[in-house]
Design a protein around this motif. Structure first.
Motif, PDB file in Angstrom:
ATOM      1  N   LEU B 145      48.238  35.507  19.908  1.00  6.35           N
ATOM      2  CA  LEU B 145      48.019  34.252  20.242  1.00  6.35           C
ATOM      3  C   LEU B 145      47.554  34.106  21.696  1.00  6.35           C
ATOM      4  N   ALA B 146      47.219  35.232  22.302  1.00  7.43           N
ATOM      5  CA  ALA B 146      46.476  35.283  23.747  1.00  7.43           C
ATOM      6  C   ALA B 146      45.313  34.599  23.725  1.00  7.43           C
ATOM      7  N   PRO B 147      44.769  34.103  24.879  1.00  8.48           N
ATOM      8  CA  PRO B 147      43.326  33.807  24.626  1.00  8.48           C
ATOM      9  C   PRO B 147      42.455  34.890  24.461  1.00  8.48           C
ATOM     10  N   SER B 148      41.334  34.786  23.710  1.00 15.30           N
ATOM     11  CA  SER B 148      40.402  35.806  23.327  1.00 15.30           C
ATOM     12  C   SER B 148      39.490  35.895  24.170  1.00 15.30           C
ATOM     13  N   ASP B 149      39.261  34.612  24.816  1.00 18.44           N
ATOM     14  CA  ASP B 149      37.990  34.742  25.835  1.00 18.44           C
ATOM     15  C   ASP B 149      38.317  35.417  27.307  1.00 18.44           C
ATOM     16  N   PRO B 150      37.503  36.370  27.192  1.00 18.97           N
ATOM     17  CA  PRO B 150      37.702  37.357  28.518  1.00 18.97           C
ATOM     18  C   PRO B 150      37.868  36.430  29.574  1.00 18.97           C
ATOM     19  N   GLU B 151      36.984  35.314  29.952  1.00 20.87           N
ATOM     20  CA  GLU B 151      36.916  34.680  31.051  1.00 20.87           C
ATOM     21  C   GLU B 151      38.234  34.153  31.424  1.00 20.87           C
ATOM     22  N   ALA B 152      38.918  33.857  30.395  1.00 24.13           N
ATOM     23  CA  ALA B 152      40.488  33.089  30.430  1.00 24.13           C
ATOM     24  C   ALA B 152      41.202  33.903  31.553  1.00 24.13           C
ATOM     25  N   TYR B 153      40.963  35.327  31.727  1.00 23.28           N
ATOM     26  CA  TYR B 153      41.791  36.108  32.279  1.00 23.28           C
ATOM     27  C   TYR B 153      40.992  36.464  33.793  1.00 23.28           C
ATOM     28  N   ALA B 154      39.993  35.736  34.071  1.00 20.48           N
ATOM     29  CA  ALA B 154      39.376  35.886  35.374  1.00 20.48           C
ATOM     30  C   ALA B 154      40.299  35.685  36.514  1.00 20.48           C
ATOM     31  N   ALA B 155      40.979  34.626  36.460  1.00 21.80           N
ATOM     32  CA  ALA B 155      41.827  34.341  37.709  1.00 21.80           C
ATOM     33  C   ALA B 155      42.892  35.299  37.722  1.00 21.80           C
ATOM     34  N   ARG B 156      43.437  35.561  36.738  1.00 19.74           N
ATOM     35  CA  ARG B 156      44.418  36.759  36.649  1.00 19.74           C
ATOM     36  C   ARG B 156      44.072  38.029  37.272  1.00 19.74           C
ATOM     37  N   LEU B 157      43.085  38.518  36.374  1.00 17.59           N
ATOM     38  CA  LEU B 157      42.500  39.632  37.040  1.00 17.59           C
ATOM     39  C   LEU B 157      42.115  39.881  38.445  1.00 17.59           C
ATOM     40  N   LYS B 158      41.664  38.653  39.041  1.00 15.85           N
ATOM     41  CA  LYS B 158      41.349  38.519  40.456  1.00 15.85           C
ATOM     42  C   LYS B 158      42.762  38.801  41.408  1.00 15.85           C
ATOM     43  N   ALA B 159      43.653  38.007  40.687  1.00 18.15           N
ATOM     44  CA  ALA B 159      44.965  38.270  41.549  1.00 18.15           C
ATOM     45  C   ALA B 159      45.550  39.606  41.548  1.00 18.15           C
ATOM     46  N   LEU B 160      45.631  40.110  40.290  1.00 17.58           N
ATOM     47  CA  LEU B 160      45.923  41.449  40.095  1.00 17.58           C
ATOM     48  C   LEU B 160      45.286  42.330  41.157  1.00 17.58           C
ATOM     49  N   GLY B 161      43.983  42.140  40.957  1.00 11.85           N
ATOM     50  CA  GLY B 161      43.128  43.095  42.085  1.00 11.85           C
ATOM     51  C   GLY B 161      43.498  42.998  43.299  1.00 11.85           C
ATOM     52  N   ASP B 162      43.864  41.560  43.755  1.00  5.02           N
ATOM     53  CA  ASP B 162      44.091  41.275  45.039  1.00  5.02           C
ATOM     54  C   ASP B 162      45.311  42.210  45.446  1.00  5.02           C
ATOM     55  N   GLY B 163      46.370  42.451  44.465  1.00  2.00           N
ATOM     56  CA  GLY B 163      47.593  42.928  44.912  1.00  2.00           C
ATOM     57  C   GLY B 163      47.451  44.350  44.939  1.00  2.00           C
ATOM     58  N   LEU B 164      46.527  44.714  44.225  1.00  2.00           N
ATOM     59  CA  LEU B 164      46.136  46.318  44.313  1.00  2.00           C
ATOM     60  C   LEU B 164      45.163  46.714  45.243  1.00  2.00           C
ATOM     61  N   GLY B 165      44.521  45.769  45.857  1.00  2.00           N
ATOM     62  CA  GLY B 165      43.169  46.181  46.786  1.00  2.00           C
ATOM     63  C   GLY B 165      42.120  46.407  46.028  1.00  2.00           C
ATOM     64  N   LEU B 166      41.881  45.923  44.867  1.00  2.00           N
ATOM     65  CA  LEU B 166      40.699  46.330  43.917  1.00  2.00           C
ATOM     66  C   LEU B 166      39.755  44.896  43.613  1.00  2.00           C
ATOM     67  N   ALA B 167      38.601  45.207  43.190  1.00  2.00           N
ATOM     68  CA  ALA B 167      38.082  44.026  42.780  1.00  2.00           C
ATOM     69  C   ALA B 167      38.021  44.023  41.250  1.00  2.00           C
ATOM     70  N   LEU B 168      38.799  43.199  40.536  1.00  2.00           N
ATOM     71  CA  LEU B 168      39.017  43.198  39.059  1.00  2.00           C
ATOM     72  C   LEU B 168      38.202  41.801  38.590  1.00  2.00           C
ATOM     73  N   ALA B 169      37.511  42.083  37.675  1.00  2.00           N
ATOM     74  CA  ALA B 169      37.148  41.306  36.824  1.00  2.00           C
ATOM     75  C   ALA B 169      37.004  41.395  35.465  1.00  2.00           C
ATOM     76  N   PRO B 170      36.738  40.394  34.414  1.00  2.00           N
ATOM     77  CA  PRO B 170      36.661  40.708  33.128  1.00  2.00           C
ATOM     78  C   PRO B 170      35.593  41.823  32.816  1.00  2.00           C
ATOM     79  N   ASP B 171      34.434  41.697  33.504  1.00  2.00           N
ATOM     80  CA  ASP B 171      33.366  42.827  33.498  1.00  2.00           C
ATOM     81  C   ASP B 171      33.741  44.158  33.661  1.00  2.00           C
TER      82      ASP B 171
END
Lengths: 172, 263
Positions: B145-171
């Motif tokens: 039931l988690a969203p299937s649109d990758p863009e739905a995770y863009a903000a989360r990925l960015k925050a995750l990347g910020d925490g790790l010092g990486l640039a993370l995005a759905p792509d």
């Protein structure tokens, strides 16, 4: 896991979502972080529903969980990232801007409380906004009552010094 | 014992104003106030320092109630009357278990690493043991039931990347044949630990995890944990792993793809 508690906790969460979110905003200064805090609190509270003691204040218990998640997980991670709490300086004035524009003194109160050091800010919030007793606040914050007292006294002294012109509360 | 506030201190006056002084102390202070104008003045000053609570109602009104209620509704955990777990319940329980394990997992992870890890113990890879332990909780239903649109995770990925010092995005984290189904920033042993979750119709749940561990570079290596395959490597002070019930060759390809994009 006993289900009676589970439903009690779920209902309590539903009832207190807005208050939990507000506490998250006061702590973090960020609505996104407040969202995360509430979500994590819901998960943790339901997971630990069996630990809730019926007959005690559910809202206090939930706020204790939220505070603990903030202190041990989210806040710590923010500091590690070097992000600190910079956005907390401005954030309380962010939301409800329209409401605030029509209410300058409310904005001023929020800004002044928000400018307090974090420990004082959340203690002020719990006691003076949420109406917690010193003992309840000390339980949520996991500090001695004396610490609650000194934080409140320091905050009052600071706010009183700022507020001479804005507040005109009668003496008793 | 709780310390009593020093007489005539701001603490005592504040406790007095807040109705938190014991009756003896209150009576004593009342007597002093009656005869000491300076003390009364200080009390009056502190009294003005209590902020009114009404302005905080603005924040209650600003709460995203619908979103919070939807979130709570989705936070279902199984009950004894419904032992067949709902996918949502399993998902959230797994996430809760993951958070609990990872956050509380210093000791657990250490024990796991010592007792369960069959190989490569020398490098003390206990974060991998902990990750494998909670990823083992995932089932194909976990992320149903988690969203299937990758863009739905863009903000989360960015925050995750910020925490790790990486640039993370759905792509950057996209993998062929896998649907992006989650991004979480956790911590392990005081270090940020990011997890990107995928669902594959072929292999089931797959996770890509990153930890900022400060370790030396190490080339990709393979191991098995909890019945799943794991490819792990270290680069620029970060540990990476990909885990899933995926054939070794495919998993190594996933790892290569991720290693080439995430740095």
């Amino acid at each position: 896991m006993p289900t009676g508690n589970h439903e009690t906790v779920r209902e309590g969460l539903r009832q207190h979502l807005r208050r939990l979110w507000r506490y998250g905003v006061v702590l973090s200064g960020s609505r996104d972080t407040a969202d995360d805090l509430v979500q994590a609190t819901c998960l943790r509270a339901l997971e630990r529903a069996h630990q809730f003691q019926p007959g005690t204040h559910l809202d206090r218990w939930l706020m204790t969980i939220l505070h603990s998640i903030w202190m041990n997980e989210i806040r710590a991670a923010r500091y590690r990232r070097g992000q600190g709490l910079v956005d907390a300086e401005t954030a309380l004035i962010f939301d409800g801007a329209a409401a605030i524009e029509t209410n300058i003194s409310a904005a001023q109160v929020l800004a002044r409380v928000q400018a307090l050091p974090e420990a004082q800010r959340e203690t002020v919030f719990l006691v003076y906004v949420e109406g917690f007793s010193y003992r309840e606040a000390s339980a949520v914050l996991d500090v001695p009552i004396g610490t609650v007292m000194s934080r409140l006294a320091a905050a009052r002294a600071k706010l009183a010094a700022l507020g001479d012109d804005a507040q005109d509360r009668p003496e008793e | 014992m709780e310390p009593l506030p020093a007489p005539d201190s701001d603490e005592e006056l504040t406790a007095y104003l807040d109705g938190e002084l014991g009756s003896n102390a209150r009576d004593a202070l009342d007597r002093r106030l009656a005869s000491e104008p300076a003390l009364r003045a200080r009390l009056a000053a502190l009294e003005t320092g209590r902020p009114p609570s009404e302005p905080f109602d603005i924040l209650l009104d600003a709460a995203p109630v619908e979103r919070l209620e939807a979130m709570l509704a989705a936070t279902t955990t199984p009950t004894p009357s419904r032992p067949a777990r709902s996918p949502r319940g399993v998902f959230l329980q797994a996430i809760a278990a993951a958070i609990a394990l990872v956050v509380l997992g210093g000791a657990i992870g250490f024990l796991l690493a010592r007792s369960v890890t069959p190989v490569n113990v020398a490098e003390v890879p206990n974060w991998r043991a902990v990750v494998a332990d909670y990823v083992a909780l995932y089932t194909p239903d976990t992320f149903a039931l988690a969203p299937s649109d990758p863009e739905a995770y863009a903000a989360r990925l960015k925050a995750l990347g910020d925490g790790l010092g990486l640039a993370l995005a759905p792509d950057t984290v996209a993998l062929p044949g896998l649907d992006l189904r989650g991004a979480l920033l956790l911590k392990y042993d005081g270090k940020p630990l990011g997890q990107v979750a995928y669902l594959s119709s072929e292999y089931g749940p797959v996770a890509f995890c990153i930890i900022r561990n400060g370790r030396d570079d190490a080339p990709p290596a393979f191991e098995e944990r909890q019945g799943k395959n794991v490819v792990f490597w270290n680069r620029d002070g970060r540990g990476y792993l990909v885990i899933g019930a995926v054939p070794r060759e495919s998993l190594e390809t996933f790892a290569e793809t991720l290693a080439s994009r995430v740095s």
